[in-house]
Design an enzyme around this catalytic site. Structure first.
Site, PDB file in Angstrom:
ATOM      1  NE  ARG A 166      -4.081  -1.919   0.272  1.00  0.00           N
ATOM      2  CZ  ARG A 166      -4.075  -3.217  -0.044  1.00  0.00           C
ATOM      3  NH1 ARG A 166      -2.998  -3.759  -0.593  1.00  0.00           N
ATOM      4  NH2 ARG A 166      -5.150  -3.948   0.147  1.00  0.00           N
ATOM      5  CB  SER A 240      -8.597  -1.956   4.374  1.00  0.00           C
ATOM      6  OG  SER A 240      -8.886  -3.234   3.885  1.00  0.00           O
ATOM      7  CD  GLU A 336      -5.684   0.769   2.430  1.00  0.00           C
ATOM      8  OE1 GLU A 336      -6.410   1.278   1.551  1.00  0.00           O
ATOM      9  OE2 GLU A 336      -5.710  -0.430   2.725  1.00  0.00           O
TER      10      GLU A 336
END
Ligand code: EPU
Length: 340
Positions: A166, A240, A336
């Site tokens: 990520r 998420s 995130e």
């Protein structure tokens, strides 16, 4: 061409969280020429600014005092071909899932496991999207981006993007310096490297009685995602909300001593990746609802807006979860989602 900036623009429908928030100025762009003109305009040069793509990884905690540039760069074209692969260039404003469907329908392999991820193509390399055993970096060839300071288009190849879990150079060192205008993927035309290693995919194919193929894997992933993750059209969310934490072996062993069932996966540099969703569930947050915001029933990693949640409420919930997980497990989770 004269540019027309909208004032006091409601952004609710431009983000998957579906949270009401306004930007003082708003302008969409659908060509590189328009974008170049915008970044030379007085409005742009004298305000704070941000680029919005599919709005799937952003949480506005207050109104945005600045200009929102809304990416609508479309187009899909073949830009190269070899014995067993094609290079396909996607406009950064294309919807990611539409691009996956385009690939699958044309028999191009590599992104079928990334079916149904919300958001736009341009956001995909920013955070190296990943799911079910595949990450964007596995198929990424290059991208073209407009350098804001010079107005020039620069090409970045895979190695230059510093992709990680990520992560990419565009979230770190080059943050706010480039606007991604297109992404080139290297997709297979034969000898597809079908990835069904992620347990749930095999199980789903068996359940549906399907052989592994590009379209069947895509279908299985769509089925799995629909069963676990809330559809932003029904319940606002941003996938998420936290990253899965990566810890030292010593830390992992200590936790495994306390919780023998703790899910864990090998990570680079001999570290261990843990499941943030598991930690949050274990801490008692799964399915918790407060007014119109809460933690999703089926996946504790996903924070949700049931209707009229405020960004600040969702943010404050994420802070409570962070603190609770830290006190119970000694692990500091990282968000995130981009917080504005
Ligand atoms: N788990 C729980 N409780 C929960 C959620 C998960 O115990 O509420 C456990 C599961 O049972 C499993 C483990 O945690 O043992 C991992 O769960 P899952 O396979 O659902 O994946 P994840 O680690 O929670 C990641 C990505 C998702 C991606 C899936 C599938 C991150 C932050 N998230 O989730 O990506 O779809 O794997 O590959 O890496 C996203 O980034 O927005 C996203 C949805």
């Amino acid at each position: 061409m004269s540019l027309s900036f909208e004032k006091n623009k409601e952004l609710r429908h431009f983000t998957t969280f579906g949270i009401s928030t306004k930007s003082s100025l708003y302008i969409p762009f659908s060509s590189i020429e328009e974008l170049s003109e915008i970044i030379q305009s007085n409005e742009y040069l004298t305000s704070k600014s941000m680029v919005l793509g599919g709005g799937s990884n952003v949480l506005f905690t207050k109104d945005f005092e600045g200009v929102v540039l809304h990416n609508q760069l479309k187009g899909i074209s073949e830009v190269g071909r070899g014995d067993d692969y094609v290079l396909i260039e996607f406009g950064s404003g294309e919807v990611w899932h539409d691009s996956v469907l385009y690939a699958v329908e044309n028999g191009y392999g590599g992104i079928e496991n990334l079916s149904l991820i919300p958001g736009s193509v341009g956001a995909a390399p920013m955070q190296n999207i990943g799911a079910y055993g595949v990450e964007l970096k596995d198929v990424f060839h290059s991208l073209n981006a407009l350098e804001i300071s010079t107005g020039e288009i620069k090409t970045f190849y895979n190695e230059e993007c510093n992709f990680g879990y990520r992560e990419s150079v565009f979230k770190r060192e080059l943050k706010n310096q480039f606007i991604i205008v297109s992404v080139v993927l290297r997709l297979t035309t034969q000898n597809h490297n079908l990835n069904t290693s992620y347990g749930a995919i095999n199980a789903k194919l068996l359940e549906l009685g399907l052989e592994p193929s590009l379209s069947n894997i895509s279908r299985a992933v769509i089925d799995i995602r629909r069963s676990k993750l809330p559809d932003p059209n029904d319940i606002g969310n941003s996938g998420s909300f936290f990253k899965n934490p990566v810890v030292e072996v010593k830390k992992f062993e200590e936790l495994q001593g306390r919780f023998p069932e703790i899910p864990n996966y090998p990570a680079p540099s001999r570290k261990i990746k843990l499941a943030a969703g598991w930690l949050i569930e274990k801490a008692g947050w799964k399915g918790k609802r407060f007014e119109d915001y809460g933690v999703h029933n089926n996946q504790a990693l996903v924070l949700v807006n049931y209707g009229n949640a405020k960004g600040a409420q969702v943010y404050s919930l994420s802070q409570d979860i962070l603190e609770d997980v830290e006190s119970k497990f000694g692990i500091i989770l990282e968000r995130e989602v981009n917080i504005i």
